[in-house]
Each structure stands twice: as C-alpha cells, then as structure tokens.
Design a protein around this motif. Sequence first.
Motif, PDB file in Angstrom:
ATOM      1  N   UNK A 116      29.905  41.522  30.900  1.00  0.00           N
ATOM      2  CA  UNK A 116      30.258  40.995  32.146  1.00  0.00           C
ATOM      3  C   UNK A 116      28.945  40.019  32.863  1.00  0.00           C
ATOM      4  N   UNK A 117      27.520  40.603  32.338  1.00  0.00           N
ATOM      5  CA  UNK A 117      26.324  39.840  32.848  1.00  0.00           C
ATOM      6  C   UNK A 117      25.492  39.006  31.673  1.00  0.00           C
ATOM      7  N   UNK A 118      26.451  38.889  30.340  1.00  0.00           N
ATOM      8  CA  UNK A 118      25.796  38.038  29.303  1.00  0.00           C
ATOM      9  C   UNK A 118      25.947  36.624  29.514  1.00  0.00           C
ATOM     10  N   UNK A 119      25.396  36.074  30.523  1.00  0.00           N
ATOM     11  CA  UNK A 119      25.852  34.837  30.698  1.00  0.00           C
ATOM     12  C   UNK A 119      25.086  33.773  29.590  1.00  0.00           C
ATOM     13  N   UNK A 120      24.293  34.358  28.651  1.00  0.00           N
ATOM     14  CA  UNK A 120      23.909  33.497  27.588  1.00  0.00           C
ATOM     15  C   UNK A 120      25.116  33.411  26.490  1.00  0.00           C
ATOM     16  N   UNK A 121      25.912  34.469  26.480  1.00  0.00           N
ATOM     17  CA  UNK A 121      27.191  34.282  25.615  1.00  0.00           C
ATOM     18  C   UNK A 121      28.306  33.788  26.405  1.00  0.00           C
ATOM     19  N   UNK A 122      28.332  33.604  27.587  1.00  0.00           N
ATOM     20  CA  UNK A 122      29.401  33.135  28.408  1.00  0.00           C
ATOM     21  C   UNK A 122      29.222  31.908  28.921  1.00  0.00           C
ATOM     22  N   UNK A 123      27.960  31.201  28.506  1.00  0.00           N
ATOM     23  CA  UNK A 123      27.666  29.899  29.027  1.00  0.00           C
ATOM     24  C   UNK A 123      28.867  28.967  29.023  1.00  0.00           C
ATOM     25  N   UNK A 124      29.018  28.151  30.043  1.00  0.00           N
ATOM     26  CA  UNK A 124      30.009  27.017  29.928  1.00  0.00           C
ATOM     27  C   UNK A 124      31.460  27.678  30.056  1.00  0.00           C
ATOM     28  N   UNK A 125      31.465  28.820  30.746  1.00  0.00           N
ATOM     29  CA  UNK A 125      32.830  29.480  30.552  1.00  0.00           C
ATOM     30  C   UNK A 125      33.793  28.880  31.817  1.00  0.00           C
ATOM     31  N   UNK A 126      33.194  28.232  32.657  1.00  0.00           N
ATOM     32  CA  UNK A 126      33.669  27.620  33.832  1.00  0.00           C
ATOM     33  C   UNK A 126      33.869  28.320  35.140  1.00  0.00           C
ATOM     34  N   UNK A 127      34.527  27.794  36.104  1.00  0.00           N
ATOM     35  CA  UNK A 127      34.492  28.241  37.565  1.00  0.00           C
ATOM     36  C   UNK A 127      35.171  29.588  37.588  1.00  0.00           C
ATOM     37  N   UNK A 128      36.218  29.940  36.617  1.00  0.00           N
ATOM     38  CA  UNK A 128      37.028  31.017  36.842  1.00  0.00           C
ATOM     39  C   UNK A 128      36.391  32.272  36.795  1.00  0.00           C
ATOM     40  N   UNK A 129      35.465  32.402  36.134  1.00  0.00           N
ATOM     41  CA  UNK A 129      34.637  33.593  35.942  1.00  0.00           C
ATOM     42  C   UNK A 129      33.786  33.881  37.361  1.00  0.00           C
ATOM     43  N   UNK A 130      33.263  32.693  37.720  1.00  0.00           N
ATOM     44  CA  UNK A 130      32.480  32.853  38.966  1.00  0.00           C
ATOM     45  C   UNK A 130      33.221  33.184  40.238  1.00  0.00           C
TER      46      UNK A 130
END
Length: 207
Positions: A116-130
């Motif tokens: 959930x907090x690995x934004x290095x692997x979630x990078x570019x995943x868009x506004x839905x996660x935010x």
Amino acid sequence: MTEQDNATGLRARLVAAGVELLALEGVHALTLREIARQAGVSHGAPRRHFATHAELLAAIARHGFGELAAALGLDGRDTGGTSAVREPAEARDRLERLARGYLAFAADRPGMFELMFRHDVLEGSGAELRSTSLPLFDALAGLVAVVRPPAGEGSPSPTTVAAALWANLHGLAQLRAWGSLGLATGTDALDPVLRATLDAHLGPAPR
C-alpha cells in the motif's frame, strides 16, 4: 452476461488473486505471471485488463486501503464521523484508536501493508489510488487539528503534525515487524512506546 461484465469479473478475479498472493508470499510474489496463475487464467490475461503492472498492483493496493478504512471505522461517507468531532478529548481518543487499529492492521496484513505504501512500485498508477488513500490521511489531520490547533506563526500545521505522527506510527509498525523495536526497548510491549508517540505529537494526555 455481457462482455463488459466478463471483463469486470476477470479484473476482480485478478485483484482477488493478488490479495491472496500477498497474504501467502508477500510483495515479491506479485508478478503478472504469478497473479494470472493464482487467478487461473492465461499469463497474458492481466495485460488485457490492466494497461501496466503498476495499474494492477494499484488496484490490489486500493483493495487494501478499503480494508484499512473498514478496520479503522473510516469507510463511511464522512470518514467515520471524524469531521463531526469537536472536543479535544474525544479527538484524542479517536486518534489513539486509529493508531492502535493501524498498528494491528500492519501486524495482521504485513504483505498488503507493505504494498500500500510502496509508491516506487505503484508509480504512475493514477488518481484512483490517491482518492482511496488520501481521505484516510485527511481524517487523521482533521482529528489532529482538534487536539492541537495551530498555535500561531511558525508553529506546524495540523497537516504537518499528522504527517509526523503517521510517519512515527509507520516506523513503529515496521520496526516491530522486523523485530528491531523489541531489541531496542527490551520488551515486546507496545503500549509505552505508543503512548510516548502520541504524547510527543499531540501533547500529554489529560489525566
């Protein structure tokens, strides 16, 4: 059943398979091939429903944030009624319960908590996660503002204090998971460290 229904169902199966893999093996297991195998579909199927690997991981993480919100009682329209809290004592009590719930979720769901907090692997995943994750932080900041409103120029904002408190709680969760916290404190008891954390960021609790 329409083609769109089939696509929605397969997306849900892929997310569910990722959730299960996380619980069994951790973040390192979340390759497209392994998720497809767990879902019982061809290894090329995820690419037909998620544009990138990060998009699929983000969908799995969104599921985790939904579970965390439910565990913390923040899954209602107004994030669990936190916006209606006006009394500092009530807000502090809610913050302590949120802190305990956050640490419990981290201990019970370590793989999901990591993703959930690995934004290095979630990078570019868009506004839905935010849109799923930020309301939880906003609820935390709102309660902090009741307990510790801005004291004037130069004092940290409630958002800054909330970020510091969250970072401290996240560090506690990670250090406990690694076994480092017990080594440092000489005990597995979390309560004294948690209370010290809350006092450090919110001021001493009323006696």
